[in-house]
Scaffold this active site. Structure first.
Site, PDB file in Angstrom:
ATOM      1  N   GLU A  93      -8.369  67.092 -35.331  1.00 40.72           N
ATOM      2  CA  GLU A  93      -9.673  67.602 -34.779  1.00 40.72           C
ATOM      3  C   GLU A  93     -10.489  66.922 -35.792  1.00 40.72           C
ATOM      4  O   GLU A  93     -10.467  66.258 -36.770  1.00 40.72           O
ATOM      5  CB  GLU A  93     -10.019  68.905 -35.608  1.00 40.72           C
ATOM      6  CG  GLU A  93     -11.913  68.781 -35.595  1.00 40.72           C
ATOM      7  CD  GLU A  93     -12.189  70.774 -35.229  1.00 40.72           C
ATOM      8  OE1 GLU A  93     -11.001  71.015 -35.701  1.00 40.72           O
ATOM      9  OE2 GLU A  93     -13.476  70.741 -35.080  1.00 40.72           O
ATOM     10  N   LYS A 149     -20.467  83.693 -36.042  1.00 43.83           N
ATOM     11  CA  LYS A 149     -19.723  83.301 -36.263  1.00 43.83           C
ATOM     12  C   LYS A 149     -19.060  83.021 -37.529  1.00 43.83           C
ATOM     13  O   LYS A 149     -19.747  82.122 -38.303  1.00 43.83           O
ATOM     14  CB  LYS A 149     -19.469  82.179 -35.181  1.00 43.83           C
ATOM     15  CG  LYS A 149     -18.308  81.329 -35.478  1.00 43.83           C
ATOM     16  CD  LYS A 149     -17.640  80.139 -34.952  1.00 43.83           C
ATOM     17  CE  LYS A 149     -16.858  79.278 -35.360  1.00 43.83           C
ATOM     18  NZ  LYS A 149     -16.318  78.292 -34.420  1.00 43.83           N
TER      19      LYS A 149
HETATM   20  C1  LIG Z   1      -9.004  76.754 -39.195  1.00 38.77           C
HETATM   21  C2  LIG Z   1      -7.907  76.171 -37.983  1.00 38.77           C
HETATM   22  O1  LIG Z   1      -8.767  75.761 -36.530  1.00 38.77           O
HETATM   23  C3  LIG Z   1      -9.758  75.887 -36.057  1.00 38.77           C
HETATM   24  C4  LIG Z   1      -9.813  77.019 -35.565  1.00 38.77           C
HETATM   25  C5  LIG Z   1     -10.400  76.301 -33.836  1.00 38.77           C
HETATM   26  C6  LIG Z   1     -10.148  78.706 -33.483  1.00 38.77           C
HETATM   27  O2  LIG Z   1     -10.909  79.502 -33.844  1.00 38.77           O
HETATM   28  O3  LIG Z   1      -9.991  78.599 -32.345  1.00 38.77           O
HETATM   29  C7  LIG Z   1      -9.825  75.580 -33.185  1.00 38.77           C
HETATM   30  C8  LIG Z   1      -9.526  75.077 -33.807  1.00 38.77           C
HETATM   31  C9  LIG Z   1     -10.168  74.615 -35.584  1.00 38.77           C
HETATM   32  O4  LIG Z   1     -11.599  74.007 -35.248  1.00 38.77           O
HETATM   33  C10 LIG Z   1      -7.008  76.118 -38.965  1.00 38.77           C
HETATM   34  O5  LIG Z   1      -6.654  75.432 -37.835  1.00 38.77           O
HETATM   35  O6  LIG Z   1      -6.454  76.181 -39.808  1.00 38.77           O
END
Ligand SMILES: C=C(O[C@@H]1C=C(C(=O)O)C=C[C@H]1O)C(=O)O
Length: 426
Positions: A230, A185
């Protein structure tokens, strides 16, 4: 409120930490929101559902970068807090001596800890003021004034380092490399430039973020503002908690349809896999610091106004004296913003993302003298341009796994840019 990072070097504290005298006193009859008290220059903020604290002025500051940055920050804070004389008449999380801080995504991106001269805090029905002064000049608590931010008008948006199409093609490249087995990932981000007619008063978007996203942590630290959902880590009286997000779906505005989408998100094997990587990285990093940990097996769906996320709340009981910042350092960068395995994902981001993240996706938060505090991940945020006060860089990223579709990931980043775009009045 404009950012004043130009004064960064002048304010940076090097050498021995100053001796500070700190006093927190409850104040009655304050009905204004915390953000209302921010003056027009250099305000700091950490607010959620009306609680939190705001501050202004600089009683002490440390600028950090490099591979030892978290350790340096912890040592400085330890020295500063042990030399300080603290009279805390309030005794709730956030009263007494606290610093605000943010850290870059990479070791090279600079970050800072800032102790304001004045902090106004609220927790439930209790509002307090903390004053921080050098031992030689004890100040009286200030009168709390309500300030009106200047509206932001006529904002235009332009591509940042890459166009959307170019960004989709690097996502496709990442998917190929994941499929080839190089990694599992990677989180790839992009930026968007906002340019207003007039210098941007950061208090304007801050108010709008806090109103529209009450369940997020609305923050302002040295020109970086946002409303993040988060929580990297909270340490409060021996309890450690973390809210892991990964796996996202856009909302449509039609409640019934959104409920169906939430159900499909909770069943999506691509999103569950992406989420699992993020939860595992957090649980593994926290494990050495906890006696008992609760890591739910199944995520819940967190509903935000713009998107829904798969979410897992991890909790544990602290088994050592690691501070909130020490825990954030152990967790950063989690697979929610970097990838799996971490070193491979970090290298791939450096190789193909094509921009400096700065403090976007780094830890942002606050900490008290006992080491309790909250550090979130700086997401859904924008960075004021220190040289052009009409300009901000907005950021969003998305987790890429083998099953990712580049166009869907681009649409996801657009949905994640909505909070900042709306806050700037788009
Ligand atoms: C990287 C981001 O978000 C992150 C990535 C996410 C995802 O890929 O689903 C969800 C929440 C965050 O951990 C962002 O908001 O820029």
């Amino acid at each position: 409120m404009s950012a004043s990072p130009g004064s960064r070097a002048a304010l940076a504290t090097r050498g021995p930490a100053p001796q500070l005298v700190v006093r927190s006193q409850a104040v009655d009859g304050v009905s204004a929101q915390l953000l209302d008290h921010l003056p027009d220059e250099g305000g700091l903020a950490w607010v959620r559902r009306g609680d939190g604290h705001v501050g202004w002025g600089v009683a002490a500051r440390l600028d950090v970068a490099g591979s030892n940055r978290f350790q340096e920050a912890m040592t400085w804070w330890q020295e500063l807090t042990s030399a300080a004389v603290i009279r805390d008449e309030v005794g709730v999380p956030g009263s007494g001596l606290v610093c605000f801080g943010s850290f870059g995504f990479t070791d090279q991106d600079p970050g800072e800890l800032v102790v304001p001269d004045v902090i106004v805090g609220r927790r439930g029905d209790t509002t307090w003021v903390t004053t921080v002064s050098p031992a030689s000049s004890l100040g009286a608590p200030p009168e709390l004034v309500v300030h009106e931010p200047s509206p932001v008008y006529d904002v235009a948006f332009a591509d940042g380092a890459r166009t959307g199409t170019d960004w989709s093609s690097i996502v496709a490249d990442a998917v190929r490399r994941i499929t080839a087995g190089e990694l599992e990932k990677v989180v790839l981000a992009r930026d968007l430039i906002a340019i207003a007619e007039q210098p941007i008063d950061l208090r304007w978007p801050l108010h709008r973020l806090a109103t529209a996203y009450p369940n997020c942590w609305t923050f302002s630290v040295d020109g970086l503002i946002g409303a993040t959902p988060e929580l990297l880590v909270r340490r409060e009286k021996g309890l450690i908690t973390s809210r892991v997000l990964a796996g996202t779906i856009r909302r449509t505005g039609d409640d019934e349809h959104d409920l169906a989408l939430a159900a499909s998100l909770a069943r999506s094997s691509k999103d569950l896999e992406e989420h699992e990587f993020a939860v595992r990285s957090v649980a593994e990093a926290l494990e050495p610091h906890c006696t008992s940990m609760n890591v739910p097996e199944t995520p819940f769906v967190l509903h935000l106004p713009n998107v829904m996320h798969l979410a897992t709340d991890v909790a544990g009981v602290a088994n050592n004296g690691a501070s909130a910042l020490g825990l954030a350092a152990a967790l950063h960068p989690s697979a929610a913003v970097c990838g799996t395995p971490t070193p491979v994902a970090r290298d791939l981001i450096g190789e193909i993302e094509g921009m400096q993240r700065g403090r976007f996706s780094g830890p942002v938060g606050w900490m008290d003298a006992s080491g309790d505090g909250e550090w979130c991940i700086a997401l859904r945020c924008g960075q004021a341009d220190p040289d052009e006060p009409r300009r901000m860089r907005l950021f969003a990223g998305a987790g890429i796994v083998a099953g990712s579709d580049p166009d869907a990931e681009l649409a996801e980043t657009n949905a994640k840019l909505v909070p900042m775009r709306d806050a700037l009045g788009d």
